[in-house]
Design an enzyme around this catalytic site. Structure first.
Site, short mmCIF file in Angstrom:
data_model
loop_
_atom_site.label_atom_id
_atom_site.label_comp_id
_atom_site.label_asym_id
_atom_site.label_seq_id
_atom_site.Cartn_x
_atom_site.Cartn_y
_atom_site.Cartn_z
N ASP A 29 30.26 -17.36 5.63
CA ASP A 29 29.27 -18.40 5.30
C ASP A 29 28.93 -19.26 6.51
O ASP A 29 27.78 -19.64 6.71
CB ASP A 29 29.83 -19.30 4.19
CG ASP A 29 29.89 -18.55 2.86
OD1 ASP A 29 30.35 -19.11 1.87
OD2 ASP A 29 29.46 -17.36 2.86
N GLU A 31 28.83 -18.48 9.59
CA GLU A 31 27.91 -17.77 10.51
C GLU A 31 26.49 -17.87 9.94
O GLU A 31 25.53 -18.18 10.65
CB GLU A 31 28.36 -16.30 10.63
CG GLU A 31 27.36 -15.33 11.27
CD GLU A 31 27.15 -15.59 12.76
OE1 GLU A 31 27.77 -16.53 13.28
OE2 GLU A 31 26.33 -14.89 13.37
N TYR A 32 26.38 -17.67 8.60
CA TYR A 32 25.06 -17.77 7.95
C TYR A 32 24.50 -19.18 8.19
O TYR A 32 23.36 -19.37 8.61
CB TYR A 32 25.19 -17.50 6.45
CG TYR A 32 23.86 -17.54 5.71
CD1 TYR A 32 23.36 -18.76 5.22
CD2 TYR A 32 23.07 -16.41 5.56
CE1 TYR A 32 22.15 -18.82 4.58
CE2 TYR A 32 21.85 -16.46 4.92
CZ TYR A 32 21.38 -17.67 4.43
OH TYR A 32 20.15 -17.73 3.81
N ASP A 33 25.35 -20.18 7.95
CA ASP A 33 24.88 -21.58 8.09
C ASP A 33 24.43 -21.89 9.51
O ASP A 33 23.43 -22.56 9.74
CB ASP A 33 26.01 -22.56 7.69
CG ASP A 33 26.30 -22.46 6.19
OD1 ASP A 33 27.36 -22.96 5.75
OD2 ASP A 33 25.45 -21.86 5.48
N LEU A 79 4.70 -9.39 -27.66
CA LEU A 79 4.98 -8.16 -28.40
C LEU A 79 5.07 -8.45 -29.89
O LEU A 79 5.48 -9.53 -30.30
CB LEU A 79 6.33 -7.59 -27.95
CG LEU A 79 6.42 -7.10 -26.52
CD1 LEU A 79 7.83 -6.64 -26.23
CD2 LEU A 79 5.44 -5.98 -26.26
N GLU A 107 13.86 -0.19 -23.46
CA GLU A 107 14.39 -1.15 -22.48
C GLU A 107 15.10 -2.28 -23.23
O GLU A 107 14.90 -2.46 -24.42
CB GLU A 107 13.24 -1.73 -21.64
CG GLU A 107 12.44 -0.69 -20.90
CD GLU A 107 11.20 -1.28 -20.22
OE1 GLU A 107 10.99 -2.52 -20.28
OE2 GLU A 107 10.42 -0.50 -19.65
N LYS A 109 15.68 -6.24 -24.11
CA LYS A 109 14.86 -7.46 -24.16
C LYS A 109 15.77 -8.62 -23.74
O LYS A 109 16.64 -9.04 -24.49
CB LYS A 109 14.31 -7.68 -25.56
CG LYS A 109 13.25 -8.77 -25.62
CD LYS A 109 12.52 -8.77 -26.97
CE LYS A 109 11.42 -9.81 -26.98
NZ LYS A 109 11.85 -11.15 -26.55
N ARG A 130 4.48 -18.10 -18.98
CA ARG A 130 3.45 -17.41 -19.77
C ARG A 130 2.57 -18.42 -20.49
O ARG A 130 1.35 -18.22 -20.63
CB ARG A 130 4.16 -16.49 -20.78
CG ARG A 130 3.21 -15.73 -21.66
CD ARG A 130 3.93 -14.83 -22.66
NE ARG A 130 2.96 -14.33 -23.61
CZ ARG A 130 2.54 -15.04 -24.67
NH1 ARG A 130 3.06 -16.22 -24.92
NH2 ARG A 130 1.63 -14.55 -25.50
#
Ligand SMILES: COc1nc2nc(N)nc(N)c2nc1C
Length: 305
Positions: A29, A31-33, A79, A107, A109, A130
């Site tokens: 972390d 290094e990322y920071d 739907l 699929e 829901k 939506r």
């Protein structure tokens, strides 16, 4: 400087992908920071060089004073629902009248908040709820802070996609534990927590709550022949797509998936409230068309409450 900003952006996005999506970080972390703060410094000195896919879009603290209304160019239909095998069979018979040998795709829901994402030349320009299918709320700033939503797609295309934002169960429990410690009311369920989070005007709150997404629908003109191909295309573009899905040829095979999903439900990392069954072939979807408010070529089977 421009090349260093490009290099940092690509590196940080790769590290974030490994950390959030693959759950296999390749750097510590700190290094990322360190790299992140170098990018923030370069961007604040050279704001004209900030890239659309910069990770700083995801965490910068913007406080909104409200959500603008957003008019969807495509009607985001909902739907029809069925609650029993018998009702599902009625729907399936109706499909079979027009499509003699249908191939269905089943699929899950997801029990979350419906989202639509608008990309221009591969860049996320708008994210909206939506709403009533015609007018929703512009929640772009909040959605940019959902770590698995791509700010830039792998291809520079214009596309409108629909999906669900949800709160993984682990993050839901963590959030409610924090709220209890702060003396705040707990959220009743992950769906309410996700909806409440995306209604936050302080985008920083969204960044730390750990929302996630599954995309399932191309709202703009179809560029594939089947729903399965759309889902595979979405993965290539960089979207999260739910892997639990199966083809079915008839009611028995549809019901088999529903029974499997019912058994699987408690093991999943997220809440589902049913199964969505669709005609897989997009040309056949066109043929079947819509009733006054919902597609004839898809149905939502809702689990008993
Ligand atoms: C075809 O339109 C749709 N497809 C869906 N598919 C899945 N998996 N989940 C949904 N909630 C969903 N909702 C709609 C309106």
């Amino acid at each position: 400087i421009e090349s260093r900003i490009k290099e940092l952006t690509e590196l940080l996005n790769k590290y974030a992908y490994e950390y959030y999506t693959l759950d296999r970080p390749s750097v510590e972390d700190d290094e990322y920071d360190r790299l992140y703060h170098e990018l923030v410094a370069l961007e604040s000195d050279n704001p004209q060089l900030i890239r659309a896919d910069s990770p700083t879009h995801r965490t910068g603290d913007v406080i909104l004073d409200g959500f603008e209304k957003f008019r969807h160019p495509y009607n985001l239909y909902s739907l029809g629902d069925v609650f029993s095998r018998e009702e599902l069979a009625v729907w399936e018979e109706r499909v079979r009248k027009d499509i003699p040998n249908p191939e269905y795709i089943c699929e899950l829901k997801i029990d979350g908040l419906s989202l639509s994402l608008y990309y221009e030349e591969g860049i996320l320009v708008t994210a909206a709820t939506r709403g009533d299918g015609l007018v929703g709320e512009n929640i772009t700033e909040n959605v940019k802070r959902i770590k698995d939503v791509p700010l830039q797609l792998s291809e520079p295309i214009d596309i409108v996609v629909r999906g669900e934002a949800y709160l993984p169960r682990t993050n839901f429990s963590k959030l409610n534990a924090e709220r209890e410690l702060e003396g705040l009311a707990a959220f009743a369920n992950p769906r309410n927590a996700a909806a409440g989070t995306l209604r936050q005007l302080d985008t920083k709150v969204v960044a730390k709550r750990g929302l996630a997404t599954f995309l399932y629908q191309e709202a703009s003109d179809a560029t594939n022949d089947t729903q399965e191909e759309v889902l595979e295309y979405f993965v290539r573009l960089g979207f999260q797509v739910n892997p639990v899905r199966k083809f079915a040829r008839n009611m028995d095979e549809i019901w088999e998936f529903i029974e499997q999903a019912t058994l699987l439900r408690d093991e999943l990392a997220y809440d589902i409230d049913g199964v969505v069954v669709k005609v897989n072939n997009l040309a056949q979807q066109e043929e079947l068309g819509f009733t006054v408010k919902a597609p004839r070529w898809a149905i939502a089977y809702k689990f008993p409450a």
